[in-house]
Design a protein around this motif. Structure first.
Motif, short mmCIF file in Angstrom:
data_model
loop_
_atom_site.label_atom_id
_atom_site.label_comp_id
_atom_site.label_asym_id
_atom_site.label_seq_id
_atom_site.Cartn_x
_atom_site.Cartn_y
_atom_site.Cartn_z
N VAL A 138 0.97 -1.29 -0.01
CA VAL A 138 0.11 0.01 0.14
C VAL A 138 0.77 1.52 0.04
CG1 VAL A 138 0.01 -0.08 2.46
CG2 VAL A 138 -1.85 1.19 1.08
N GLU A 141 1.21 2.54 -3.48
CA GLU A 141 0.04 3.30 -3.81
C GLU A 141 -0.19 4.67 -3.21
OE1 GLU A 141 -2.32 2.88 -6.19
OE2 GLU A 141 -2.20 0.81 -6.63
N ARG A 142 0.21 4.78 -2.04
CA ARG A 142 0.18 5.90 -1.29
C ARG A 142 1.22 7.09 -1.89
NH1 ARG A 142 -0.88 5.27 4.81
NH2 ARG A 142 -2.68 4.66 3.69
N THR B 105 -5.23 19.26 0.34
CA THR B 105 -4.04 18.48 0.67
C THR B 105 -2.82 19.17 1.58
OG1 THR B 105 -2.90 19.31 -1.37
CG2 THR B 105 -4.30 17.16 -1.42
N LEU B 131 -9.14 10.16 4.79
CA LEU B 131 -7.99 9.78 5.31
C LEU B 131 -8.07 8.61 5.91
CD1 LEU B 131 -6.17 13.01 6.20
CD2 LEU B 131 -5.85 11.93 4.22
N TYR B 134 -8.21 5.65 3.37
CA TYR B 134 -6.96 5.52 2.79
C TYR B 134 -6.22 4.34 3.80
CZ TYR B 134 -7.19 9.47 -0.65
OH TYR B 134 -7.44 10.23 -1.82
N GLU B 135 -6.32 4.68 5.00
CA GLU B 135 -5.82 4.02 6.02
C GLU B 135 -6.44 2.35 6.16
OE1 GLU B 135 -3.23 4.45 7.84
OE2 GLU B 135 -2.94 6.34 7.31
N VAL B 138 -6.05 -0.56 0.93
CA VAL B 138 -5.35 -0.29 -0.20
C VAL B 138 -6.14 0.00 -1.42
CG1 VAL B 138 -5.13 -2.77 -1.27
CG2 VAL B 138 -3.18 -0.95 -1.74
N GLU B 141 -6.76 3.75 -1.36
CA GLU B 141 -5.51 4.48 -2.07
C GLU B 141 -5.42 4.37 -3.56
OE1 GLU B 141 -3.31 6.32 -0.95
OE2 GLU B 141 -3.14 5.97 1.24
N ARG B 142 -5.76 3.03 -4.01
CA ARG B 142 -5.46 2.69 -5.53
C ARG B 142 -6.60 3.64 -6.11
NH1 ARG B 142 -4.88 -2.95 -6.90
NH2 ARG B 142 -2.62 -2.27 -6.25
N ARG B 145 -5.32 7.19 -6.33
CA ARG B 145 -4.12 7.56 -7.25
C ARG B 145 -4.87 7.52 -8.77
NH1 ARG B 145 -2.34 3.25 -11.03
NH2 ARG B 145 -2.42 1.78 -9.32
N LEU B 148 -6.69 10.75 -9.50
CA LEU B 148 -5.76 11.95 -9.61
C LEU B 148 -5.08 11.84 -10.81
CD1 LEU B 148 -4.41 12.01 -6.04
CD2 LEU B 148 -5.35 13.70 -7.32
N GLU B 149 -4.78 10.53 -11.34
CA GLU B 149 -4.27 10.41 -12.85
C GLU B 149 -5.21 10.95 -13.97
OE1 GLU B 149 -1.55 6.21 -12.22
OE2 GLU B 149 -3.62 6.21 -13.09
N LEU B 151 -7.61 13.13 -13.30
CA LEU B 151 -7.54 14.53 -13.06
C LEU B 151 -6.47 15.22 -13.76
CD1 LEU B 151 -9.06 15.11 -9.26
CD2 LEU B 151 -10.23 15.35 -11.68
#
Lengths: 208, 208
Positions: A138, A141-142, B105, B131, B134-135, B138, B141-142, B145, B148-149, B151
């Motif tokens: 992970v 990924e983070r 962020t 957040l 995210y913890e 995974v 988080e993915r 990610r 964001l790619e 965006l």
DNA sequence: GAAAATCTGTGACCAAAATCACAATCCAAT
DNA sequence: ATTGGATTGTGATTTTGGTCACAGATTTTC
């Protein structure tokens, strides 16, 4: 063409050895506060050290983009050919990740080019191995998520500059935010980056 | 001001119930091909349904940004006040994530505003709970990610438009890539988005 | 439904920046 | 050192798009 060789340096306890280049990478990644020692080692294992001479292409339009690049030294430009003109969309200096994400993430032929603007040393990360890292832990990924947040914030700022600032203000933006570009990148390229005619930027600079 | 109420719909086996709104969200997230059923439920649990009337602010400059928004219906604008002018930097329509990432962020006061441009219904995701997701897994988080790619690819395109295209080409870009904006967003705002004077855009449109 | 506010269209004018042209410099390679 | 290529500077000219001004049209609000 003259390129630095890796020199080897020991860390505190002497158990592991990192080269200077690897320490540069470590310091950069540590800003994101994600990877522990073993994860960093895993990251390093998929980094391939490469050298590019000035004017060498890292990526040519029409080809698929197969990875990203972490610059150790030198400079890389991202540009697209529009009406026969090279429009530079970004510049990457040492400790930055040179990237072209559209082709990388959608696996379509790139419309853009990555080119070394001076002799450059870097670590290359293959797309396939990058995806394997994402699967592995992970933390990767983070790291990716945080890096992308950072990149997107930067890109939003560029858009703001192009949308809202007058030519002189655009130059001032470069002076403040990316002063190193002024030394290392030809004015002609900077002009296209700022959406200005070469002559306009030349005249702005003459007034200083 | 008139807003739709949630209607409840059963899925195939009838074990779980999703509202129409939740199905819209599910479909959008499924494009990223990341979350399974239980993860989607976790996601839903931190989504708060909210309604905003036209001209209501989701985020005001000077304040901290505390989350992101998934639009179910309506329209949201992201703008910044520059020399007394509202410069629109983005628009969000249904099934899109309205976001302002700088403040979110870096946890600094926002220079930007998010405002409802028509009556709007949405899911609100609190930063803290985001957040925590995210913890939790995974997968989140993915998802982050990949989002964001996506965006960042979009933002790179906007920069290209502002850097390289002439006014008429910029309008053509909107027609092709975001035709829904032409109906829903006032021309005045679209002009600022494209880095043009209102009058210029009005004349371009008159020629069609 | 009247008044106010917002949004759009259009002409006249102006200014900023693009384009064109050419000279001067700098840099790289042999 | 000399050639050739790339880069920069600068003047003259043109053009595009911005600014200003005001009139209609459309929407919102009370």
């Amino acid at each position: 063409m003259k390129l630095k060789l890796n020199s080897i340096t020991a860390n505190q306890n002497g158990k592991e050895l990192y080269s200077e280049n690897e320490i540069i990478l470590r310091k950069t990644l540590d800003k994101f506060n994600v990877l522990n020692d073993t994860e960093f080692s895993d990251f390093l294992n998929v980094c391939k050290y490469k050298e590019f001479a000035k004017k060498q292409y890292l990526l040519k339009s029409g080809n698929y983009n197969h990875g990203i690049y972490f610059l150790i030294s030198g400079a890389v430009g991202l540009f697209e050919l529009i009406d026969g003109k090279e429009m530079y969309q970004n510049f990457f200096l040492e400790s930055e990740f040179a990237n072209e994400l559209k082709s990388l993430t959608t696996q379509t032929p790139s419309t853009k080019n990555l080119i070394a603007l001076s002799d450059t040393t870097l670590f290359y990360l293959n797309r396939k191995e990058l995806l394997e890292l994402y699967e592995k832990s992970v933390s990767f990924e983070r790291l990716g998520r945080k890096l992308l947040e950072h990149l997107l914030n930067g890109q939003n700022e560029i858009s703001y500059v192009l949308q809202s600032l007058k030519p002189e203000e655009r130059y001032a933006y470069l002076e403040n935010k990316r002063p190193n570009l002024l030394n290392t990148i030809p004015l002609t390229y900077l002009a296209s980056y700022l959406g200005l005619a070469r002559e306009t930027l030349s005249r702005i600079r003459a007034k200083r």
